[in-house]
Design an enzyme around this catalytic site. Structure first.
Site, PDB file in Angstrom:
ATOM      1  N   TYR A  26     -11.101  20.323  -5.372  1.00  0.00           N
ATOM      2  CA  TYR A  26     -11.857  19.089  -5.128  1.00  0.00           C
ATOM      3  C   TYR A  26     -13.364  19.270  -5.312  1.00  0.00           C
ATOM      4  O   TYR A  26     -14.111  18.317  -5.187  1.00  0.00           O
ATOM      5  CB  TYR A  26     -11.595  18.599  -3.702  1.00  0.00           C
ATOM      6  CG  TYR A  26     -11.834  19.686  -2.673  1.00  0.00           C
ATOM      7  CD1 TYR A  26     -13.102  19.974  -2.205  1.00  0.00           C
ATOM      8  CD2 TYR A  26     -10.766  20.454  -2.211  1.00  0.00           C
ATOM      9  CE1 TYR A  26     -13.326  20.989  -1.301  1.00  0.00           C
ATOM     10  CE2 TYR A  26     -10.966  21.464  -1.296  1.00  0.00           C
ATOM     11  CZ  TYR A  26     -12.251  21.735  -0.838  1.00  0.00           C
ATOM     12  OH  TYR A  26     -12.454  22.748   0.055  1.00  0.00           O
ATOM     13  N   GLY A  27     -13.800  20.506  -5.618  1.00  0.00           N
ATOM     14  CA  GLY A  27     -15.237  20.763  -5.667  1.00  0.00           C
ATOM     15  C   GLY A  27     -15.659  21.475  -6.929  1.00  0.00           C
ATOM     16  O   GLY A  27     -15.397  21.013  -8.043  1.00  0.00           O
ATOM     17  N   THR A  28     -16.303  22.627  -6.770  1.00  0.00           N
ATOM     18  CA  THR A  28     -16.914  23.332  -7.899  1.00  0.00           C
ATOM     19  C   THR A  28     -15.901  23.979  -8.833  1.00  0.00           C
ATOM     20  O   THR A  28     -16.288  24.477  -9.891  1.00  0.00           O
ATOM     21  CB  THR A  28     -17.899  24.408  -7.407  1.00  0.00           C
ATOM     22  OG1 THR A  28     -17.187  25.406  -6.672  1.00  0.00           O
ATOM     23  CG2 THR A  28     -19.003  23.789  -6.552  1.00  0.00           C
ATOM     24  N   LEU A  29     -14.620  23.963  -8.487  1.00  0.00           N
ATOM     25  CA  LEU A  29     -13.590  24.524  -9.378  1.00  0.00           C
ATOM     26  C   LEU A  29     -13.057  23.495 -10.383  1.00  0.00           C
ATOM     27  O   LEU A  29     -12.349  23.857 -11.319  1.00  0.00           O
ATOM     28  CB  LEU A  29     -12.424  25.096  -8.564  1.00  0.00           C
ATOM     29  CG  LEU A  29     -12.734  26.379  -7.796  1.00  0.00           C
ATOM     30  CD1 LEU A  29     -11.616  26.692  -6.816  1.00  0.00           C
ATOM     31  CD2 LEU A  29     -12.939  27.536  -8.754  1.00  0.00           C
ATOM     32  N   GLU A 101     -12.667  31.934  -1.958  1.00  0.00           N
ATOM     33  CA  GLU A 101     -12.772  31.025  -0.817  1.00  0.00           C
ATOM     34  C   GLU A 101     -12.787  31.763   0.527  1.00  0.00           C
ATOM     35  O   GLU A 101     -12.837  31.128   1.574  1.00  0.00           O
ATOM     36  CB  GLU A 101     -11.617  30.010  -0.844  1.00  0.00           C
ATOM     37  CG  GLU A 101     -11.502  29.238  -2.143  1.00  0.00           C
ATOM     38  CD  GLU A 101     -12.674  28.302  -2.422  1.00  0.00           C
ATOM     39  OE1 GLU A 101     -13.627  28.236  -1.606  1.00  0.00           O
ATOM     40  OE2 GLU A 101     -12.649  27.630  -3.457  1.00  0.00           O
TER      41      GLU A 101
END
Length: 178
Positions: A26-29, A101
């Site tokens: 949901y983010g920087t990936l 993570e």
């Protein structure tokens, strides 16, 4: 059915497929985001984009720390139905993502329901995916602006800053419950 003979062992392709995992990012990936290269680096294992997806449960997606990191807070029912992407990954990639993570020390990886569009259809189906949540967060983080869809270059003006692996747990003090 296609069968492969590997070192005198017959491996059925369906069996090999069960050795993979679905992960919701949901983010920087996500594609076109600063850390997407983690999912495309063959040294990290194998990943395959499956579909865009949305959490079936509302969660708060916030940006925090001096590095402007997106966090999905584990507070079911608060926030938005968060948009992201579903990838199928192998064991090696899942292990590398756990390292990135800092699971389970920082983020906690849990199975959750993600809604994805069925192929060639407007119908949706629910898929169980691994999701990295921040569980041990300070309650005041729920008052931060919450996003439905993260982009490092979004209108929030909080561009993700690379830490070059120099960040420490001290950088996260403003996020974690003491």
């Amino acid at each position: 059915m296609i069968y492969y003979i590997l070192s005198s062992i017959i491996v059925h392709t369906k069996f090999a497929r069960t050795m993979t995992h679905k992960v919701f990012v949901y983010g920087t990936l996500k594609r076109n985001e600063p850390n997407h290269h983690w999912l495309t680096n063959p040294e990290h294992g194998v990943s395959k984009f499956i579909a865009e997806g949305t959490t079936k449960t509302k969660y708060p997606l916030i940006i925090g720390t001096k590095y402007n990191i997106p966090f999905l807070l584990y507070s079911p029912g608060d926030g938005h139905y968060v948009k992201g992407e579903v990838y199928e990954v192998d064991d090696i990639m899942l292990g590398k993502l756990d390292i990135l993570e800092d699971h389970p020390n920082y983020y906690v990886r849990e199975l959750d329901d993600i809604l994805v569009n069925k192929l060639n259809s407007s119908d949706q189906e629910t898929v169980k995916c691994w999701v990295y949540f921040l569980k041990n967060f300070r309650p005041e983080l729920l008052s931060k602006p919450q996003l439905e869809n993260y982009s490092s270059t979004g209108p929030h003006g909080l561009r993700y800053l690379e830490s070059n692996n120099e960040s420490t747990i001290d950088d996260l003090d403003d996020m974690l419950r003491k």
